[in-house]
Design a protein around this motif. Structure first.
Motif, short mmCIF file in Angstrom:
data_model
loop_
_atom_site.label_atom_id
_atom_site.label_comp_id
_atom_site.label_asym_id
_atom_site.label_seq_id
_atom_site.Cartn_x
_atom_site.Cartn_y
_atom_site.Cartn_z
N UNK A 49 10.45 4.23 -12.91
CA UNK A 49 11.21 4.20 -14.34
C UNK A 49 10.53 5.13 -15.24
N UNK A 50 9.62 6.15 -14.77
CA UNK A 50 8.89 7.02 -15.48
C UNK A 50 9.71 8.53 -15.60
N UNK A 51 9.90 9.19 -16.62
CA UNK A 51 10.42 10.29 -16.66
C UNK A 51 9.87 11.70 -16.12
N UNK A 52 8.63 11.43 -16.24
CA UNK A 52 7.46 12.58 -15.42
C UNK A 52 6.36 11.97 -15.01
N UNK A 53 5.64 12.84 -14.18
CA UNK A 53 4.39 12.04 -13.71
C UNK A 53 3.17 11.87 -14.84
N UNK A 54 2.39 11.32 -14.42
CA UNK A 54 1.46 10.71 -15.49
C UNK A 54 0.09 10.85 -14.67
N UNK A 55 -0.97 11.57 -15.59
CA UNK A 55 -2.19 11.76 -14.89
C UNK A 55 -2.98 10.51 -15.32
N UNK A 56 -3.51 9.85 -14.46
CA UNK A 56 -4.35 8.51 -14.71
C UNK A 56 -5.16 8.25 -13.84
N UNK A 57 -5.98 7.17 -13.81
CA UNK A 57 -6.93 6.53 -13.03
C UNK A 57 -6.32 6.00 -11.85
N UNK A 58 -6.58 6.30 -10.76
CA UNK A 58 -6.07 5.36 -9.49
C UNK A 58 -7.61 4.95 -8.91
N UNK A 59 -7.57 3.75 -8.42
CA UNK A 59 -8.84 3.11 -8.19
C UNK A 59 -8.78 2.24 -7.08
N UNK A 60 -9.90 2.03 -6.52
CA UNK A 60 -10.08 0.90 -5.30
C UNK A 60 -10.62 -0.31 -6.00
N UNK A 61 -10.19 -1.46 -5.90
CA UNK A 61 -10.55 -2.61 -6.70
C UNK A 61 -12.13 -2.81 -5.89
N UNK A 62 -13.23 -3.29 -6.70
CA UNK A 62 -14.35 -3.55 -6.28
C UNK A 62 -14.59 -4.78 -5.65
N UNK A 63 -15.43 -5.09 -4.81
CA UNK A 63 -15.56 -6.36 -4.20
C UNK A 63 -15.82 -7.65 -5.20
N UNK A 64 -14.87 -8.63 -4.91
CA UNK A 64 -15.18 -9.75 -5.66
C UNK A 64 -16.24 -10.64 -5.33
N UNK A 65 -16.47 -12.01 -5.68
CA UNK A 65 -17.66 -12.79 -5.42
C UNK A 65 -17.55 -13.04 -3.93
N UNK A 66 -18.41 -12.80 -3.26
CA UNK A 66 -18.57 -13.32 -1.65
C UNK A 66 -19.80 -13.68 -1.41
N UNK A 67 -19.97 -14.94 -0.54
CA UNK A 67 -20.87 -15.33 -0.13
C UNK A 67 -21.07 -15.37 1.31
N UNK A 68 -22.23 -15.08 2.00
CA UNK A 68 -22.41 -15.08 3.55
C UNK A 68 -23.63 -15.91 4.17
N UNK A 69 -23.51 -16.27 5.14
CA UNK A 69 -24.60 -17.47 5.84
C UNK A 69 -24.77 -16.54 6.98
N UNK A 70 -26.01 -16.41 7.42
CA UNK A 70 -26.35 -15.74 8.54
C UNK A 70 -27.47 -16.73 9.27
N UNK A 71 -27.61 -16.30 10.39
CA UNK A 71 -28.71 -16.89 11.44
C UNK A 71 -29.25 -16.25 12.14
#
Length: 243
Positions: A217-239
């Motif tokens: 729906x855009x008439x022409x290309x737009x220069x903007x930020x493309x990104x990878x979402x950062x890691x959300x809350x994450x908990x790990x248990x290890x032994x």
């Protein structure tokens, strides 16, 4: 390619050391380009110098501070549309680094590293001399506790300020503040661990690039930020078992 280095150190007192470091090396931030060029004309020289101090004002506190400068004969900038890096000319970075190491008591330790940098392209018009995605203000640090012979843990932070995403600073890569936590329990050869990333579940952007895109729906290309979402809350248990 010769890479000479020079270091001068002066012990002003038992608690204060002054130093000067300088050197010549080379720089490349994409090994694919080096391989394609078989190493020719793609390893630009880098010139660095820093002057600083190691200072221990009291027994449990160590401070390192340094003023520095780094000149590159060629800067490589990532081009999102093509997925490659391209040369963009000479650059210069000037900054100050501060590191603090403090032992509050027999079991609690504090560390912090703060870095402020002014990155600029050389020989480029004012206002168009920003280096895309070059960090300007960063910091890491935290608390480490050795509570008993069996129980230890740490609370760490990472901070990156907003930074230019293109040469004229009209787009910004968003900064972030993250906290991680670790708790370990050790008994003989056995260790149980709990690791938490992004303790506050902050929404943040990891990889960020200025890229042109165009929706239907855009008439022409737009220069903007493309990104990878950062890691959300994450908990790990290890032994762990050591033998």
């Amino acid at each position: 390619m010769l890479s000479p280095k020079l270091q001068l150190s002066y012990q002003a007192s038992e608690r204060l050391n002054l130093y000067l470091k300088s050197g010549l090396g080379f720089h490349s931030n994409d090994s694919r380009v080096v391989v394609q060029q078989t190493g020719r004309e793609i390893l630009p020289k880098a010139y660095g110098v820093d002057v600083g101090i190691h200072w221990k004002p009291v027994d449990r506190l160590l401070i390192n501070a340094a003023l520095w400068r780094l000149d590159l004969d060629q800067e490589f900038v990532y081009v999102g549309d093509a997925g490659i890096v391209e040369p963009s000319g000479k650059t210069r970075r000037e900054g100050i680094d501060l590191s603090i190491r403090y032992q509050a008591n027999a079991w609690l330790y504090f560390t912090s590293d703060v870095n402020y940098t002014i990155p600029r392209a050389v020989g480029t018009a004012e206002g168009e001399h920003f280096i895309p995605l070059a960090p300007t203000f960063t910091s890491i640090g935290g608390l480490t506790a050795e509570l008993t012979n069996t129980l230890s843990g740490s609370l760490r932070y990472r901070f990156m300020d907003n930074r230019p995403a293109n040469e004229d600073n009209s787009l910004h890569a968003e900064g972030y503040f993250l906290m991680d936590a670790v708790l370990n329990y050790t008994l003989g050869a056995f260790e149980l661990g709990l690791s938490i990333e992004n303790l506050t579940n902050a929404a943040w952007k990891e990889a960020q690039f200025e890229t042109e895109s165009q929706l239907r729906n855009e008439a022409k290309p737009i220069s903007e930020i493309h990104f990878t979402p950062g890691t959300p809350f994450q908990a790990r248990l290890s032994a762990t078992v050591r033998f």
